[in-house]
Write an enzyme that holds these catalytic residues in place. Structure first.
Site, PDB file in Angstrom:
ATOM      1  N   LYS A   1       0.824  -1.196  -0.024  1.00 33.18           N
ATOM      2  CA  LYS A   1      -0.024  -0.124  -0.010  1.00 33.18           C
ATOM      3  C   LYS A   1       0.904   1.230   0.068  1.00 33.18           C
ATOM      4  O   LYS A   1       1.609   1.595   0.956  1.00 33.18           O
ATOM      5  CB  LYS A   1      -1.064  -0.129   1.256  1.00 33.18           C
ATOM      6  CG  LYS A   1      -2.064   0.876   1.422  1.00 33.18           C
ATOM      7  CD  LYS A   1      -1.456   2.235   1.439  1.00 33.18           C
ATOM      8  CE  LYS A   1      -2.430   3.611   1.756  1.00 33.18           C
ATOM      9  NZ  LYS A   1      -1.606   4.614   1.197  1.00 33.18           N
TER      10      LYS A   1
ATOM     11  N   VAL B   1       0.751   8.181  12.716  1.00 36.57           N
ATOM     12  CA  VAL B   1       0.154   6.921  12.315  1.00 36.57           C
ATOM     13  C   VAL B   1       0.666   5.682  12.786  1.00 36.57           C
ATOM     14  O   VAL B   1       0.294   4.717  13.161  1.00 36.57           O
ATOM     15  CB  VAL B   1       0.292   7.179  10.715  1.00 36.57           C
ATOM     16  CG1 VAL B   1      -0.130   5.644  10.006  1.00 36.57           C
ATOM     17  CG2 VAL B   1      -0.520   8.125  10.082  1.00 36.57           C
ATOM     18  N   GLY B   2       2.132   5.710  12.813  1.00 37.43           N
ATOM     19  CA  GLY B   2       3.033   4.687  13.360  1.00 37.43           C
ATOM     20  C   GLY B   2       2.581   3.913  14.686  1.00 37.43           C
ATOM     21  O   GLY B   2       2.194   2.902  15.130  1.00 37.43           O
TER      22      GLY B   2
ATOM     23  N   GLU C   1       9.290   2.342  11.144  1.00 38.43           N
ATOM     24  CA  GLU C   1      10.329   3.308  10.819  1.00 38.43           C
ATOM     25  C   GLU C   1       9.462   4.730  10.826  1.00 38.43           C
ATOM     26  O   GLU C   1       8.661   4.953   9.945  1.00 38.43           O
ATOM     27  CB  GLU C   1      11.011   3.279   9.652  1.00 38.43           C
ATOM     28  CG  GLU C   1      12.050   1.916   9.656  1.00 38.43           C
ATOM     29  CD  GLU C   1      13.016   1.975  10.876  1.00 38.43           C
ATOM     30  OE1 GLU C   1      13.052   2.890  11.522  1.00 38.43           O
ATOM     31  OE2 GLU C   1      13.275   0.962  11.053  1.00 38.43           O
TER      32      GLU C   1
ATOM     33  N   CYS D   1      13.889  10.892   6.252  1.00 35.12           N
ATOM     34  CA  CYS D   1      13.979  10.732   7.723  1.00 35.12           C
ATOM     35  C   CYS D   1      15.478  10.611   8.438  1.00 35.12           C
ATOM     36  O   CYS D   1      15.453  10.885   9.651  1.00 35.12           O
ATOM     37  CB  CYS D   1      13.254   9.272   8.323  1.00 35.12           C
ATOM     38  SG  CYS D   1      13.355   8.096   7.249  1.00 35.12           S
TER      39      CYS D   1
ATOM     40  N   GLU E   1       9.650  17.394  13.791  1.00 34.98           N
ATOM     41  CA  GLU E   1      10.037  16.902  12.604  1.00 34.98           C
ATOM     42  C   GLU E   1       9.451  17.681  11.617  1.00 34.98           C
ATOM     43  O   GLU E   1       8.246  17.711  11.269  1.00 34.98           O
ATOM     44  CB  GLU E   1       9.915  15.406  12.367  1.00 34.98           C
ATOM     45  CG  GLU E   1      10.651  15.092  10.877  1.00 34.98           C
ATOM     46  CD  GLU E   1      10.541  13.473  10.540  1.00 34.98           C
ATOM     47  OE1 GLU E   1       9.425  13.040  10.442  1.00 34.98           O
ATOM     48  OE2 GLU E   1      11.511  12.998   9.962  1.00 34.98           O
TER      49      GLU E   1
END
Ligand code: UN1
Length: 485
Positions: free
Chosen positions: A178, A235-236, A253, A287, A386
């Site tokens: 996805k 989301v993680g 990650e 990242c 971030e």
């Protein structure tokens, strides 16, 4: 392969190219000029169910294909991708604005990863140990996990899907990709190549659409055994919670707020160059980018002057043109986020000494001048959150000890760099900085595909990706005993 120029694209499920069951579509557009890249299926729950059912059925055969033979599929995939490297590179540059050399590197990483993982088919080592009893022979072997969902970001549109899909397949899993909805064209190109590599129907599927709908459906689906995700922290976290509920393996990650330390004894030219690369290349959209340049006071004035001079030479513009260093920001919402942090930094009292403004170029794209703040404190939001854009700040510190403490003063821990000629400080930093990857006199990005990739603290969760370490996530160990009599 007519990648560029094709305008209508489909999902790849159970060995067939198919529309979304609902018939819904969405568009992908170029950040450089708003041109349409293509129209893609806006998938829903039915499409996810379809892909999971196909994966489940395919798994019964695929897991029994000898691992060296599974590896051959990956070799073919790598070879085909190498043949189409230029087309895929150009598509990626159009779709997300990465400059051509960086996009080519992204594709190359996927090629290398597929070759490497193809070889893993012959290195799926287990372990045997003498038992306490005479006629009891022990063997521990690595088995596939089952059906894996790979949820991937837009910043490495080919490399990151390949990091996940190649090991998943090498170790005998079936995988559903996805991709981020900003880069469906690149994912389509990858799927087109995998589809032609001799992969059995259902072992690999591509389902495109919104993460909140189909990403979520994959994460909650009882037929999915593991989720590998690269993307945002929020989301993680939600994915991790759902995976714990469903007792799925999970690998995350997420973000970084990576420090680049520069000590008084550093080679100034080198320190400036690697800081510019870490902070601004790939438009800061990595990242592994460094956004906190932590500089000791003896070198601080010289460093700030030199980095401003170097930044003035950066060419921002057409990502396909030779000589461009920095392409457009990948989307309007990302650009808005980047610009909002310029305001936030100024309100917090940092001094904007370079860039930070939107740039006009020949086409209406999301171009932004790389931004540098000085007088920045580690407590400021620009140094804690971030940004994921070409925005960095210089934090002045007294000495090495303060630099290390500042580097570690973050919720994240992906990569970290130090520029120094002191063996003592370099060694101490490698040992004590709280990051998963540490670079000495090198940019914070640029980890090879065959070494472990991942971080600590808020940056990562679960086993490392890439190289041999990929086994930890993509296999389960089974311990067996035999009495041969
Ligand atoms: C990322 O930063 O989002 O180490 C991934 C690197 C690349 C991948 C980075 N191999 O910079």
């Amino acid at each position: 392969m007519a990648i560029l120029g094709a305008k209508k694209f489909q999902n790849y499920i159970d060995g067939e190219w198919v529309d979304a069951a609902s018939g819904g579509t969405f568009e992908s557009t170029s950040p450089a000029n708003g041109e349409t890249i293509g129209v893609f299926p806006k998938s829903g729950l039915e499409d996810v169910d379809h892909a999971v059912a196909a994966a489940k059925a395919a798994y019964e055969e695929w897991r029994l294909v000898p691992a060296p033979k599974r590896g051959e599929v990956l070799f073919r995939f790598a070879q085909l991708l190498a043949e189409h490297k230029d087309d895929v590179t150009e598509l990626m540059t159009h779709e997300m604005g990465k400059v051509r050399a960086e996009a080519a590197g992204d594709v190359q990483e996927a090629i290398d990863m597929a070759f490497y993982m193809g070889g893993e088919g012959r290195r799926l080592f287990g372990q045997t140990t003498p038992s306490e009893l005479r006629d009891k022979f022990q063997m521990s072997v690595r088995m596939p996990v089952g059906v894996v969902g790979a949820i991937t970001p837009w910043n490495f549109p080919i490399a990151i899907p390949a990091w996940k899909v190649a090991p998943a397949l090498a170790y005998g899993n079936c995988v559903i990709l996805k991709p981020a909805d900003l880069v469906p064209g690149s994912a389509w190109a990858l799927a087109e190549i995998i589809a032609r590599s001799g992969i059995p129907a259902g072992a690999f599927s591509l389902v495109m659409g919104r993460g909140s709908v189909i990403g979520d459906a994959l994460v909650r689906h009882s037929g999915v055994h593991a989720i590998s995700f690269t993307g945002s922290v929020d989301v993680g976290r939600r994915i991790a919670e759902a995976c714990v509920q469903g007792q799925k393996k999970v690998q995350l990650e997420m973000g970084g707020k990576n420090p680049q330390v520069v000590l008084d004894d550093a080679d100034l030219g080198k320190a400036v160059e690697l800081s510019v690369q870490s902070a601004f290349y790939a438009t800061g959209q990595r990242c592994t980018a460094a956004s906190r340049l932590i500089v000791t006071e003896g070198i601080y004035p010289k460093f700030v002057e030199a980095i401003k001079t170097r930044m003035a030479k950066l060419t921002v513009g057409d990502a396909l043109a030779a000589g461009t260093d920095i392409g457009p920001v990948s989307s309007q919402s990302q650009l808005e986020q980047d610009l909002s942090y310029i305001e936030i930094g100024q309100k917090e009292g940092a001094t904007l000494v370079a860039g930070g403004e939107r740039l006009k170029r020949a086409t209406e794209g999301f171009y932004m001048a790389p931004a540098l703040f000085t007088d920045a404190a580690v407590s400021m939001r620009i140094n804690r959150e971030e940004i994921f854009g070409p925005v960095a700040s210089v934090i002045r510190v007294k000495d090495y000890d303060a630099a290390l403490a500042t580097a570690n003063d973050t919720a994240f821990g992906l990569s970290a760099g130090i520029a120094t000629t002191s063996l003592k400080h370099a060694t101490h930093f490698k040992r004590h900085c709280q990051a998963g990857m540490v670079m000495v006199n090198l940019p914070t990005a640029g980890v090879d595909y065959h070494v472990p990739f991942g971080g600590r603290k808020g940056s990562s969760y679960g086993p490392r990706e890439q190289g041999r370490y990929a086994q930890e996530f993509f296999t389960v160990v089974k311990t067996t005993y035999t009495d041969p009599n």
